[in-house]
Design an enzyme around this catalytic site. Sequence first.
Site, PDB file in Angstrom:
ATOM      1  N   CYS A   1       0.502   3.433   3.127  1.00 56.59           N
ATOM      2  CA  CYS A   1       1.152   2.844   4.314  1.00 56.59           C
ATOM      3  C   CYS A   1       2.659   3.062   4.237  1.00 56.59           C
ATOM      4  CB  CYS A   1       0.829   1.361   4.434  1.00 56.59           C
ATOM      5  SG  CYS A   1      -0.824   1.026   5.081  1.00 56.59           S
TER       6      CYS A   1
ATOM      7  N   HIS B   1      -8.733   8.014   2.097  1.00 57.54           N
ATOM      8  CA  HIS B   1      -8.147   9.357   2.065  1.00 57.54           C
ATOM      9  C   HIS B   1      -9.185  10.378   1.627  1.00 57.54           C
ATOM     10  CE1 HIS B   1      -7.445   7.421  -1.852  1.00 57.54           C
ATOM     11  NE2 HIS B   1      -7.613   8.620  -2.395  1.00 57.54           N
TER      12      HIS B   1
ATOM     13  N   HIS C   1      -6.526   2.960   0.314  1.00 55.05           N
ATOM     14  CA  HIS C   1      -6.274   3.343   1.712  1.00 55.05           C
ATOM     15  C   HIS C   1      -7.063   4.641   1.871  1.00 55.05           C
ATOM     16  CE1 HIS C   1      -3.159   3.907   5.172  1.00 55.05           C
ATOM     17  NE2 HIS C   1      -4.064   4.881   5.274  1.00 55.05           N
TER      18      HIS C   1
ATOM     19  N   CYS D   1       0.861  -1.188   0.000  1.00 54.20           N
ATOM     20  CA  CYS D   1       0.000   0.000   0.000  1.00 54.20           C
ATOM     21  C   CYS D   1       0.901   1.242   0.000  1.00 54.20           C
ATOM     22  CB  CYS D   1      -0.920  -0.004   1.226  1.00 54.20           C
ATOM     23  SG  CYS D   1      -1.825   1.545   1.401  1.00 54.20           S
TER      24      CYS D   1
HETATM   25  P1  5GP Z   1      -7.865   8.214  -5.529  1.00 52.50           P
HETATM   26  O1  5GP Z   1      -8.056   8.131  -7.004  1.00 52.50           O
HETATM   27  O2  5GP Z   1      -7.494   6.895  -4.936  1.00 52.50           O
HETATM   28  O3  5GP Z   1      -9.015   8.886  -4.819  1.00 52.50           O
HETATM   29  O4  5GP Z   1      -6.665   9.217  -5.304  1.00 52.50           O
HETATM   30  C1  5GP Z   1      -5.356   8.796  -5.108  1.00 52.50           C
HETATM   31  C2  5GP Z   1      -4.484  10.029  -5.168  1.00 52.50           C
HETATM   32  O5  5GP Z   1      -3.216   9.680  -4.696  1.00 52.50           O
HETATM   33  C3  5GP Z   1      -4.300  10.586  -6.596  1.00 52.50           C
HETATM   34  O6  5GP Z   1      -4.751  11.936  -6.636  1.00 52.50           O
HETATM   35  C4  5GP Z   1      -2.819  10.439  -6.850  1.00 52.50           C
HETATM   36  O7  5GP Z   1      -2.280  11.513  -7.584  1.00 52.50           O
HETATM   37  C5  5GP Z   1      -2.253  10.354  -5.439  1.00 52.50           C
HETATM   38  N1  5GP Z   1      -1.035   9.567  -5.348  1.00 52.50           N
HETATM   39  C6  5GP Z   1      -0.809   8.346  -5.893  1.00 52.50           C
HETATM   40  N2  5GP Z   1       0.426   7.906  -5.560  1.00 52.50           N
HETATM   41  C7  5GP Z   1       0.988   8.868  -4.801  1.00 52.50           C
HETATM   42  C8  5GP Z   1       2.266   8.985  -4.162  1.00 52.50           C
HETATM   43  O8  5GP Z   1       3.132   8.118  -4.217  1.00 52.50           O
HETATM   44  N3  5GP Z   1       2.496  10.126  -3.450  1.00 52.50           N
HETATM   45  C9  5GP Z   1       1.551  11.112  -3.345  1.00 52.50           C
HETATM   46  N4  5GP Z   1       1.895  12.192  -2.636  1.00 52.50           N
HETATM   47  N5  5GP Z   1       0.336  11.035  -3.934  1.00 52.50           N
HETATM   48  C10 5GP Z   1       0.059   9.921  -4.654  1.00 52.50           C
HETATM   49 ZN    ZN Z   2      -2.475   1.482   3.540  1.00 52.90          ZN
END
Ligand code: 5GP
Ligand code: ZN
Length: 113
Positions: free
Chosen positions: A7, A103, A101, A4
């Site tokens: 994590c 958020h 995870h 993850c």
């Molecule tokens: P989801 O689509 O799951 O709601 O959003 C995941 C978010 O995590 C995306 O906006 C993506 O740009 C961000 N993200 C993915 N991998 C990383 C990472 O390694 N570091 C950071 N800071 N953000 C990430």
């Molecule tokens: Zn996690």
Amino acid sequence: MKNCIFCKIVEKKLPANIIFEDDYFLAFHDIKPAAPVHLLLIPKKHIESINHTDKNDEIWLGKMLLLIPKIAFDNGCKPGIDGGFRIINNCGAAVGQEVLHLHFHILGGFVGS
Ligand code: 5GP
Ligand code: ZN
């Protein structure tokens, strides 16, 4: 949780631009910002999504929501009636949750706000 990304950020095994941390939560800048201010707030404990919470989680979930304005306004979102921020929570891969995870996305700093 193994494999993850968030994590790994909690464990400091992956770098991130962290802007808030306490015993339970972590906030950092999104790596691919979709707005002038794009922050992510996560619980340190691995929980896949809101769909994986129940009544036992109400206290920390409430605390997490209450943290959002502070984190937003301390990091570039404008307070007051001409400011504000957006909160987005994708809940489920089928609706666009890429990182499994829990958020909250906090978005702000839009033109005119
Ligand atoms: P989801 O689509 O799951 O709601 O959003 C995941 C978010 O995590 C995306 O906006 C993506 O740009 C961000 N993200 C993915 N991998 C990383 C990472 O390694 N570091 C950071 N800071 N953000 C990430
Ligand atoms: Zn996690």
